[in-house]
Enzyme design. Sequence first.
Site, PDB file in Angstrom:
ATOM      1  N   ALA A 130       0.851  -1.192   0.000  1.00  0.00           N
ATOM      2  CA  ALA A 130       0.000   0.000   0.000  1.00  0.00           C
ATOM      3  C   ALA A 130       0.885   1.239   0.000  1.00  0.00           C
ATOM      4  O   ALA A 130       2.109   1.140  -0.105  1.00  0.00           O
ATOM      5  CB  ALA A 130      -0.917  -0.011   1.217  1.00  0.00           C
ATOM      6  N   SER A 131       0.263   2.402   0.116  1.00  0.00           N
ATOM      7  CA  SER A 131       1.013   3.646  -0.029  1.00  0.00           C
ATOM      8  C   SER A 131       1.959   3.909   1.130  1.00  0.00           C
ATOM      9  O   SER A 131       3.032   4.473   0.952  1.00  0.00           O
ATOM     10  CB  SER A 131       0.037   4.816  -0.164  1.00  0.00           C
ATOM     11  OG  SER A 131      -0.802   4.871   0.973  1.00  0.00           O
ATOM     12  N   LYS A 153       4.676  -5.963   9.022  1.00  0.00           N
ATOM     13  CA  LYS A 153       4.334  -4.737   8.301  1.00  0.00           C
ATOM     14  C   LYS A 153       5.513  -3.777   8.398  1.00  0.00           C
ATOM     15  O   LYS A 153       6.031  -3.521   9.496  1.00  0.00           O
ATOM     16  CB  LYS A 153       3.077  -4.101   8.910  1.00  0.00           C
ATOM     17  CG  LYS A 153       2.516  -2.930   8.129  1.00  0.00           C
ATOM     18  CD  LYS A 153       1.173  -2.494   8.713  1.00  0.00           C
ATOM     19  CE  LYS A 153       0.531  -1.386   7.894  1.00  0.00           C
ATOM     20  NZ  LYS A 153      -0.792  -0.996   8.439  1.00  0.00           N
ATOM     21  N   ASP A 288     -11.493   2.593   9.760  1.00  0.00           N
ATOM     22  CA  ASP A 288     -11.067   2.345   8.380  1.00  0.00           C
ATOM     23  C   ASP A 288     -11.557   0.964   7.946  1.00  0.00           C
ATOM     24  O   ASP A 288     -10.793   0.154   7.412  1.00  0.00           O
ATOM     25  CB  ASP A 288      -9.543   2.430   8.294  1.00  0.00           C
ATOM     26  CG  ASP A 288      -9.061   2.650   6.857  1.00  0.00           C
ATOM     27  OD1 ASP A 288      -9.875   3.055   6.014  1.00  0.00           O
ATOM     28  OD2 ASP A 288      -7.870   2.416   6.575  1.00  0.00           O
TER      29      ASP A 288
END
Length: 553
Positions: A130-131, A153, A288
Site C-alpha cells: 500500500a502507499s 508490516k 477504516d
Amino acid sequence: MRTRRFYKITKTLLSYGLDDLIPARWLPWTIRLGRHAFFWLPNKHKDKPAGVRLRLALEELGPVWVKFGQMLSTRRDLLPPDIAIELARLQDKVPPFDGHAAQRIIEKSLGLQSINDCFTDFDTTPLASASIAQVHTGKLKTRDGELTDIVIKVIRPDIRETINADLELMETLASVAAHHLPDGRRLKPKEVVKEYRKTLLDELDLMREAGNAIQLKRNFENSDLLYIPVVYSDYSRHNVMVMERIDGIPVSDIATLKARGVDMKKLAERGVEVFFTQVFRDSFFHADMHPGNIFVAKDDPLNPRYIGIDFGIVGTLNRDDKRYLAENFLAFFNRDYRKVAELHVDSGWVPKHTNIEEFESAIRTVCEPIFEKPLADISFGHVLVNLFNTARRFEMEVQPQLVLLQKTLLYIEGLGRQLYPELDLWKTAKPFLERWMKEQLGWRAIVRSVKENAPYWAEKLPEMPMMLYENLRQQHNIDERERELRKQQLLTQRQASTSLFWTVLTGSGLICTTLLWNQTELSDVTIGAGIVTVLLGLMAWRTRPKTKNSEFV
C-alpha cells in the site's frame, strides 16, 4: 525538489482541467493571469466528468494525494455528491519496494544480525503493498521453540520525507484557497489539511497502530462477533509491526462466502452490531473498515465471525457525544424532529442562537420524504450525511470524531447491503440503541456509576472528617471576614458622612471670611471667622475615612 514537485502538481492539475472546477468569478486576476502563463498545459480530458478528472489526477500524483482524496470523500458536507462518490473509488494501488530493503529495515529496527535470529521462512516478496507500508510473511521463533505464522508490516523507506513535502504544498494551496475563494471560510481548507496531516502521521507510527489493535482485541476478547489478530509488541517498532497471520475469506469475496454456506443475513447483521458495540459500548471504533481490511473466519459458516486488520485509524467518542448520538438516532426513528434540533443546540454542535423552529423545519424537509420509503430502502448512512449537510446551513462546526463516525457508518452500511441486500439497518440498530439508552438512564446506570466510583469513595472516606472540619473552619473564617468587612464598610460610611458635614461647614466659613475680608478692613470679626474656618477644616481632616485596614476597603 520542492519547486519540481510544485511544478509536477501544477502540471497534473491543469492537464486534467481541475482549474475549471473553480468558477472564474471567484478567481482574482493574478490567478487567472497565472493560468494563461501555463498555456502549454491545456485540459487533455475535457470529455470526462469533473469527478473522474479529479480522481485520475489524484491517482497520478501518488499515494499521499490518493489518501487525501479518500479522506475527502468522507466529507460529504463539503463536496457535491457526484465528486464525493467518485473520490470514494480511489484505489491505493502502489508498486512494492524491494523486499531485501524491507528485510534490512526489519533487521536494523529490531537490532538483529540476521533476520533468521527471530524469523524463519521470511518471504522477500510482499503479500500486500500500500502507499504507507507493505506486508511480508514469515514464521516467528517463540521462546519455547515453537514457530508461529506471522506477517510483518514495514513502513516504506523515505516515505516520511515525501509526505512532509507534499503536506507543505497542500498547506500552501489550502492557504491560497482560504484567502482567495469566497467560500473559503466555510470550506475550511486549512482545517481539512490539518486534520489529514494528523491522520497520515498517525498511520506512520506502527507502535500507535499496535496499541490500537491491542485495545480492540481486549474489547472483543472471547467475542463471537469480531476477532483481532495477536500483535507481538516485543517485536514491533515505530516502522515495523509483527502480527499473527490470519486465515480468512475477504469479505468482498461474496461468491466464496456463499459457496461455503455462510449465513449472509447473520453476517450482515453482525457487522452492524460490531459497529454499534464499538461506538456505544467501548467509545473506541475501527475507523477504516473498508472491505480490504475485513475478513470472515472459515471455522463456522452458520455462526460467522469477522476478522479485522489495519488499525492505523481509530475514532473515539466522549460520553456526551455518545449520548447525543444515540438520542439523535432514536429521535429520528420516532420522527421527533424538534428533539433532534434541540439536541444539536444542547450538544454545542450548532450555536445557541439557532432558531429551533427553523432548524426543526429544515430537518423535517430532509427526512420526511425518506420515511415514505420502505425501511429496507432507506440508507442510514445517508440520513446522517443529510443531517450534517442541513446542520451546516445553521453554522454547525465540523466535529472530527463525527466525520470519522460518518465515514465508518457508510462503510458498514455499504458492506452490509453488499452481503445481504435486504438488510434493514434501522430495524437492526434500533433495539441496540434502545437497550443502550436504558442502560444509560435506568437503574443499571446508577448501579454502574456506584461501582465505578466506589474505589474513589473508599479512598476518600477516611479523609472525610478532616475534610469536613477544614471546610467548616474555612467557612467560619470566611464568615468572620465578611462580618469584619461589613463592619469596616459601615464605619467608613459614617466617617465619610461626618467628614462631608465638616467639609461643607469649612467651605461655608471660608466663603464668609472671604466676603468679610473684601467688604471691611481687618477686624476682630474677620479674624474670628478665619479662626473658626481653620478649626472647621481641622475637624473635617480629623473625621476623614481611615484607610489603615485597606484590605477591607
